[in-house]
Design an enzyme around this catalytic site. Structure first.
Site, PDB file in Angstrom:
ATOM      1  N   ASP A 103      63.627 -73.250 -46.109  1.00 46.57           N
ATOM      2  CA  ASP A 103      62.513 -72.973 -46.605  1.00 46.57           C
ATOM      3  C   ASP A 103      61.871 -71.540 -46.086  1.00 46.57           C
ATOM      4  O   ASP A 103      61.486 -70.907 -46.559  1.00 46.57           O
ATOM      5  CB  ASP A 103      61.235 -73.634 -46.905  1.00 46.57           C
ATOM      6  CG  ASP A 103      61.066 -74.615 -45.446  1.00 46.57           C
ATOM      7  OD1 ASP A 103      61.642 -74.739 -44.675  1.00 46.57           O
ATOM      8  OD2 ASP A 103      59.773 -74.976 -45.359  1.00 46.57           O
ATOM      9  N   ASP A 104      62.082 -71.652 -44.643  1.00 46.40           N
ATOM     10  CA  ASP A 104      61.621 -70.385 -44.152  1.00 46.40           C
ATOM     11  C   ASP A 104      62.543 -69.050 -44.322  1.00 46.40           C
ATOM     12  O   ASP A 104      61.923 -68.144 -44.776  1.00 46.40           O
ATOM     13  CB  ASP A 104      62.057 -70.366 -42.377  1.00 46.40           C
ATOM     14  CG  ASP A 104      61.499 -71.596 -41.818  1.00 46.40           C
ATOM     15  OD1 ASP A 104      61.806 -72.722 -41.972  1.00 46.40           O
ATOM     16  OD2 ASP A 104      60.742 -71.236 -40.811  1.00 46.40           O
ATOM     17  N   HIS A 118      57.989 -75.633 -48.722  1.00 43.19           N
ATOM     18  CA  HIS A 118      56.675 -75.285 -48.057  1.00 43.19           C
ATOM     19  C   HIS A 118      56.350 -73.993 -47.647  1.00 43.19           C
ATOM     20  O   HIS A 118      55.190 -73.391 -48.166  1.00 43.19           O
ATOM     21  CB  HIS A 118      56.930 -76.158 -46.583  1.00 43.19           C
ATOM     22  CG  HIS A 118      57.475 -77.786 -46.740  1.00 43.19           C
ATOM     23  ND1 HIS A 118      56.484 -78.518 -47.156  1.00 43.19           N
ATOM     24  CD2 HIS A 118      58.513 -78.016 -46.442  1.00 43.19           C
ATOM     25  CE1 HIS A 118      57.175 -79.643 -47.191  1.00 43.19           C
ATOM     26  NE2 HIS A 118      58.401 -79.593 -46.861  1.00 43.19           N
TER      27      HIS A 118
HETATM   28  O1  RIB Z   1      56.707 -79.652 -42.495  1.00 41.14           O
HETATM   29  C1  RIB Z   1      57.363 -78.459 -43.137  1.00 41.14           C
HETATM   30  C2  RIB Z   1      57.619 -77.299 -42.187  1.00 41.14           C
HETATM   31  O2  RIB Z   1      58.799 -77.927 -41.146  1.00 41.14           O
HETATM   32  C3  RIB Z   1      58.257 -76.199 -42.907  1.00 41.14           C
HETATM   33  O3  RIB Z   1      57.821 -75.109 -41.804  1.00 41.14           O
HETATM   34  C4  RIB Z   1      59.773 -76.314 -42.346  1.00 41.14           C
HETATM   35  O4  RIB Z   1      60.670 -75.208 -42.373  1.00 41.14           O
HETATM   36  C5  RIB Z   1      59.841 -77.263 -41.309  1.00 41.14           C
HETATM   37  O5  RIB Z   1      59.487 -76.079 -40.173  1.00 41.14           O
HETATM   38 CA    CA Z   2      59.719 -73.562 -41.036  1.00 40.97          CA
END
Ligand code: RIB
Ligand code: CA
Length: 313
Positions: A13-14, A232
């Site tokens: 998701d980053d 996220h």
């Molecule tokens: O809990 C979600 C977070 O933790 C997000 O930033 C995901 O990339 C992990 O780092």
């Molecule tokens: Ca992250």
């Protein structure tokens, strides 16, 4: 255009957050931190995303371990590499420096927001070295914490749980903070339908994102029996680039450090009488997920031409 530094631990998701940030902001720099995977992996993944985007954004390596204790990772979701299931992209890129803290302090400007989507270790070191830093930047948008459930534990979210002491320093620093916790990001879910749209687009960015969604769906199906995943980190970017898509409220937030069961919990004071005068953060509670997906999918080359929001997400 909004200017930002993305502090991250890529991480599926980053990676989507980095693509979104480069589409809607001037990304002054990327700083890496240990989190989803060890620092070497998260740094390599940040470089790989910059190669995918063909941007000259500096990538600066940060902290390999939390302020206290040993590093924790999230290989169960992200794989040992931090980007499991995603084809590696060959490139020649290297880090600009290995001093993320010095970089954060040096590039601080009143119009730069730090979007922190991994453990907050780099930011805590910057605050330790120069407490005025938080007043020399516009603010900090955090993906982290939660007003309700955790994911690393029953009550703690991974980014906070991975370095609670760092998170406490950030929330106590006096910075202008926006917090996008799990209570918010769980409202912003991927789907196989979105993956199909990405495959249909077929560009390098869309194909990369499709592999990310597919991997997350495979892992979520294995872990919780559902082919959907909270997206996220892009929420913390949208909080800055598209604030009209999120609803936030002023809240006092503190980080539990000592609790046997609650270490790493963001303890949010939701008592009506205490909401304004002691608030140290804008806490996100709602997101217009439909419009937010229009923005994110457009950044991934997969806009929905039929969307009523297509012209004005
Ligand atoms: O809990 C979600 C977070 O933790 C997000 O930033 C995901 O990339 C992990 O780092
Ligand atoms: Ca992250």
């Amino acid at each position: 255009m909004t200017r930002m530094i993305v502090d991250c631990d890529p991480g599926h998701d980053d990676a989507i957050a980095l693509i979104l940030a480069h589409r809607h902001a001037e990304v002054v720099g990327i700083t890496s931190v240990s989190g989803n995977a060890p620092l070497a992996a998260t740094t390599a993944n940040a470089l790989m995303v910059s190669a995918l985007l063909d941007v000259d954004t500096p990538v600066v390596r940060g902290a390999a371990r939390p302020l206290v204790g040993e590093p924790i990772h999230a290989a169960l979701v992200h794989g040992e590499s931090g980007l499991g299931g995603v084809d590696r992209i060959a490139h020649e890129r290297t880090i600009t420096s290995d001093d993320a803290v010095g970089y954060l302090l040096d590039v601080a400007q009143p119009d730069i927001t730090v979007v922190a989507v991994g453990p907050l270790t780099n930011l805590a070191h910057a605050i330790e070295r120069d407490p005025t830093w938080v007043k020399r930047i516009a603010g900090i948008s955090i993906m982290g914490g939660s007003t309700d459930v955790g994911n690393a534990t029953r009550v703690a979210e991974f980014n906070i749980f991975a370095d609670p002491e760092a998170a406490a320093k950030v929330f106590e620093s006096g910075a202008e903070i926006t917090m996008c916790g799990l209570n918010l990001t769980h409202q912003f879910q991927t789907s196989d339908a979105l993956t199909e749209r990405l495959r249909g687009a077929g560009t390098p960015k869309a194909t990369f994102a499709a592999q990310i969604f597919d991997h997350l769906h495979d892992r979520m199906e294995a872990l919780i029996g559902r082919r959907a995943s909270a997206m996220h980190d892009p929420c913390a970017v949208l909080a800055i680039t598209h604030p009209h898509l999120l609803e936030t409220e002023p809240r006092a937030v503190a980080v539990e450090l000592a609790g046997t069961l609650t270490r790493g919990m963001t303890v949010v004071d939701q008592r009506v009488s205490r909401r304004r005068d002691q608030a140290n953060a804008k806490v996100a509670y709602g997101i217009d997920a439909e419009r937010a997906w229009d923005v994110v999918m457009e950044s991934l080359d997969a806009a929905d031409p039929e969307s009523p929001n297509a012209k004005n997400p």
